[in-house]
Scaffold this active site. Structure first.
Site, PDB file in Angstrom:
ATOM      1  N   ARG A  72       1.040  -2.145  -7.468  1.00 28.92           N
ATOM      2  CA  ARG A  72       0.878  -2.612  -8.849  1.00 28.92           C
ATOM      3  C   ARG A  72       2.217  -2.679  -9.579  1.00 28.92           C
ATOM      4  NH1 ARG A  72      -3.263   2.146 -10.014  1.00 28.92           N
ATOM      5  NH2 ARG A  72      -3.536   1.834  -7.775  1.00 28.92           N
ATOM      6  N   ASP A  78       0.587  -3.992   4.824  1.00 37.31           N
ATOM      7  CA  ASP A  78       0.566  -3.977   3.365  1.00 37.31           C
ATOM      8  C   ASP A  78       1.253  -5.218   2.764  1.00 37.31           C
ATOM      9  OD1 ASP A  78      -0.475  -2.689   1.179  1.00 37.31           O
ATOM     10  OD2 ASP A  78       1.289  -1.428   0.838  1.00 37.31           O
ATOM     11  N   LYS A 100       1.148  -9.621  -2.615  1.00 35.04           N
ATOM     12  CA  LYS A 100       1.830  -8.339  -2.413  1.00 35.04           C
ATOM     13  C   LYS A 100       2.448  -8.347  -1.021  1.00 35.04           C
ATOM     14  CE  LYS A 100       0.908  -3.350  -1.809  1.00 35.04           C
ATOM     15  NZ  LYS A 100      -0.068  -2.245  -1.910  1.00 35.04           N
ATOM     16  N   GLU A 143       2.326   1.823  -5.455  1.00 33.03           N
ATOM     17  CA  GLU A 143       3.530   0.990  -5.615  1.00 33.03           C
ATOM     18  C   GLU A 143       3.198  -0.493  -5.754  1.00 33.03           C
ATOM     19  OE1 GLU A 143       2.270   1.665  -2.754  1.00 33.03           O
ATOM     20  OE2 GLU A 143       2.320  -0.327  -1.862  1.00 33.03           O
ATOM     21  N   LYS A 170       2.386   9.285   2.561  1.00 31.43           N
ATOM     22  CA  LYS A 170       1.047   9.164   3.138  1.00 31.43           C
ATOM     23  C   LYS A 170       0.901  10.111   4.332  1.00 31.43           C
ATOM     24  CE  LYS A 170       0.110   4.277   2.117  1.00 31.43           C
ATOM     25  NZ  LYS A 170      -1.108   4.454   1.312  1.00 31.43           N
TER      26      LYS A 170
HETATM   27  N1  BES Z   1      -1.349  -0.144   0.337  1.00 30.87           N
HETATM   28  C1  BES Z   1      -2.096   0.910  -0.231  1.00 30.87           C
HETATM   29  C2  BES Z   1      -3.592   0.614  -0.280  1.00 30.87           C
HETATM   30  C3  BES Z   1      -4.331   0.730   1.025  1.00 30.87           C
HETATM   31  C4  BES Z   1      -4.630   1.950   1.550  1.00 30.87           C
HETATM   32  C5  BES Z   1      -4.782  -0.396   1.655  1.00 30.87           C
HETATM   33  C6  BES Z   1      -5.358   2.037   2.724  1.00 30.87           C
HETATM   34  C7  BES Z   1      -5.520  -0.319   2.805  1.00 30.87           C
HETATM   35  C8  BES Z   1      -5.797   0.905   3.348  1.00 30.87           C
HETATM   36  C9  BES Z   1      -1.651   1.162  -1.654  1.00 30.87           C
HETATM   37  O1  BES Z   1      -0.304   0.976  -1.898  1.00 30.87           O
HETATM   38  C10 BES Z   1      -1.952   2.593  -1.935  1.00 30.87           C
HETATM   39  O2  BES Z   1      -1.356   3.436  -1.323  1.00 30.87           O
HETATM   40  N2  BES Z   1      -2.877   2.822  -2.851  1.00 30.87           N
HETATM   41  C11 BES Z   1      -3.267   4.140  -3.173  1.00 30.87           C
HETATM   42  C12 BES Z   1      -3.384   4.214  -4.670  1.00 30.87           C
HETATM   43  C13 BES Z   1      -3.592   5.595  -5.189  1.00 30.87           C
HETATM   44  C14 BES Z   1      -2.327   6.419  -4.987  1.00 30.87           C
HETATM   45  C15 BES Z   1      -3.936   5.518  -6.635  1.00 30.87           C
HETATM   46  C16 BES Z   1      -4.637   4.390  -2.525  1.00 30.87           C
HETATM   47  O3  BES Z   1      -5.473   3.494  -2.510  1.00 30.87           O
HETATM   48  O4  BES Z   1      -4.821   5.492  -2.019  1.00 30.87           O
HETATM   49 ZN    ZN Z   2       0.680  -0.358  -0.685  1.00 31.47          ZN
HETATM   50 MN    MN Z   3       0.829   2.690  -1.452  1.00 34.17          MN
END
Ligand code: BES
Ligand code: ZN
Ligand code: MN
Length: 491
Positions: free
Chosen positions: A349, A286, A263, A347, A275
């Site tokens: 996935r 990321d 990714k 995003e 966010k």
């Molecule tokens: N890149 C983030 C995941 C992440 C968050 C990694 C914090 C490390 C620290 C990913 O794209 C994301 O935002 N995931 C969301 C998914 C949710 C919206 C289902 C998450 O984990 O909050």
């Molecule tokens: Zn992400």
């Molecule tokens: Mn995200």
């Protein structure tokens, strides 16, 4: 820095020799030897209570009578036979700091005599080099004041073990891959965008004849039907690039490739599902999955392993703007499944699902994707273990084995059918989020719809790719795990 593994005599002239001392009057071979050479000077230190051998104790002695080396660095190693990997790495770090502080240029280490619990000499040397390389890493290219270069040029490990030269070679390649991954991941997102990732891939491909590169731009993605990937990219003016690095080095050129997919969100603001501001800067990390795939490909090329491996860096940026994709949008993915977007922050996935479909064309032996995919994985496992999801028991066992060997830890999380329930959408084949519970597993379950044609494992590195706080920065994980996995694949 240069590392060598060879047999040397304690009487050899050098700037510094490093000797281990245990607690409880148990002495290592070279300790006894040095003690005899100095007419029991070392024993005197023990008797006077100055030298206890306690783990982490350091004693830098100068110009001892009877020793040709200018200095003797004595390292406390704790109780004999009780040193574990973490303590050993701590010990090596302390040793390295002592050599650094004393501006020593060349040293010979006799810590090769120190026995590690459940580890052989190969690992003794390999961990030492990887630890040193890891701890003198600096990312100061944007600072006016650079760190002072260290004086240490050569570290020699005293040993005649046959495996030792290989340990040096493996450690140096892994360290170089880890450093490359950390450098790219630490790069600020105004520099490291998807084009930058592609550029890095191009530079790497030019350095090895076994490597070649394909770059898939947005126009090609559109022709391929990679609409989920493209939807994520739409809110950014930095176009997406997917870099496909081919390492073709198996004796039989037609051997099915092992594929690593990373990714590569060079920044993830969350999109329209923006966010919160706190720590959002960390979303430059990321792309840690892509960085680790890059680092692994670099290590692989340096080791010139006889394997066919493809590394894919799925570069993209997730930003909100007037053209951005929205919650409610329904996307048709490359394999035909439709996805209802319920949160534009899920995003990763979406970028990965099309990338995982894309790699079907290479008829993979197996595919491992590496992604900073979910905050839920960090909640579950913290920052010490990457989350491993797969239903392929043999692959799980191989990956856990590599994790155990390298101490680049991973822990299995479930990926059962029951998680699919949470991904149902009233309007499309799948929803892109699975609700509040089990977020790491529902993300894995989402990906599993796109990996049916091959053996597959998913590594969620959201907790392990970078550190926060005082030691903030990219870790280079899981380059070590992946490189070891590949080393183990060589028959
Ligand atoms: N890149 C983030 C995941 C992440 C968050 C990694 C914090 C490390 C620290 C990913 O794209 C994301 O935002 N995931 C969301 C998914 C949710 C919206 C289902 C998450 O984990 O909050
Ligand atoms: Zn992400
Ligand atoms: Mn995200």
């Amino acid at each position: 820095m240069k590392y060598q593994a060879k047999l040397t005599a304690l009487s050899q002239a050098t700037e510094c020799i490093i000797i281990g001392a245990y607690e409880d009057n148990e002495f290592s071979r070279s300790f006894n030897e040095a003690d005899q050479a100095t007419q029991c000077y070392l024993n005197g230190l023990v008797k006077s209570g100055e030298l206890t051998g306690k783990l982490g104790q350091t004693l830098l002695l100068r110009e001892l009578n009877g020793i040709a080396a200018k200095r003797v660095l004595i390292m406390g190693c704790g109780k004999k036979g009780e040193l574990n990997e973490r303590q050993y790495k701590q010990l090596i770090q302390t040793m390295f700091n002592s050599l650094k502080d004393a501006n020593i240029r060349e040293a010979i280490s006799y810590l090769t005599e120190i026995e590690l619990k459940n580890r052989d000499l190969y690992w003794n040397i390999r961990f030492a080099i990887e630890t040193i390389e890891h701890s003198h890493y600096q990312f100061d290219q944007f600072k006016s004041q650079k760190a002072e270069p260290i004086k240490l040029e050569t570290l020699i490990f005293n040993t005649d073990c046959q495996q030792a030269p290989l340990a040096v070679i493996h450690a140096q390649a892994v360290a170089s891959g880890v450093k490359a991954a950390r450098d790219i991941a630490n790069m600020p997102p105004n520099v490291c965008n998807p084009a930058y990732l592609a550029d890095k891939a191009k530079n790497l491909a030019e350095k090895s004849t076994a490597l070649s590169l394909e770059i898939i731009d947005e126009k090609m993605m559109s022709e391929l039907g990679m609409n989920a990937y493209l939807a994520v990219s739409r809110g950014s003016t930095n176009p997406a690039y997917m870099s496909v690095l081919h390492f073709n080095n198996a004796p039989n050129k037609n051997t099915k490739p092992i594929i690593l997919v990373g990714k590569g969100l060079t920044f993830d603001a969350g999109g329209i599902s923006l966010k919160p501001a706190a720590d959002m800067d960390e979303m430059k990390y990321d792309m840690g999955g892509a960085a680790s795939v890059f680092g692994t490909m670099k290590a692989l090329a340096e080791l010139n392993l006889p394997l066919n491996v493809i590394g894919v860096l799925a570069g993209c940026e997730n930003l909100p703007d007037g053209n951005a994709y929205r919650p409610g949008d329904i996307l048709t993915t490359m394999n035909g499944l439709t996805v209802e977007v319920l949160n534009t922050d899920a995003e990763g996935r979406l970028v990965l699902c099309d990338t995982l479909t894309y790699v079907e064309r290479f008829e993979p032996e197996l595919v491992i994707d590496v992604a900073t995919l979910t905050g839920a994985c960090v909640v579950a496992l913290g920052q010490h273990n990457s989350g491993l999801m797969s239903e392929d028991e043999a692959l799980v066992s191989d990956l856990l084995n590599a994790a155990q060997q390298t101490t680049d830890k991973a822990w299995r999380l479930p990926l059962g059918e029951e998680y699919q329930e949470q991904l149902k959408s009233p309007f499309a084949d799948l929803a892109n989020i699975g609700g509040r519970w089990g977020g790491a597993s529902t993300a894995g379950a989402f990906l599993s719809h796109f990996t049916k044609k091959y053996r597959w494992a998913h590594l969620d590195i959201a907790g392990t790719a970078w550190l926060q706080g005082a030691n903030k920065g990219a870790t280079g994980r899981p380059v070590s795990l992946l490189t070891q996995f590949l080393i183990n694949q060589v028959k």
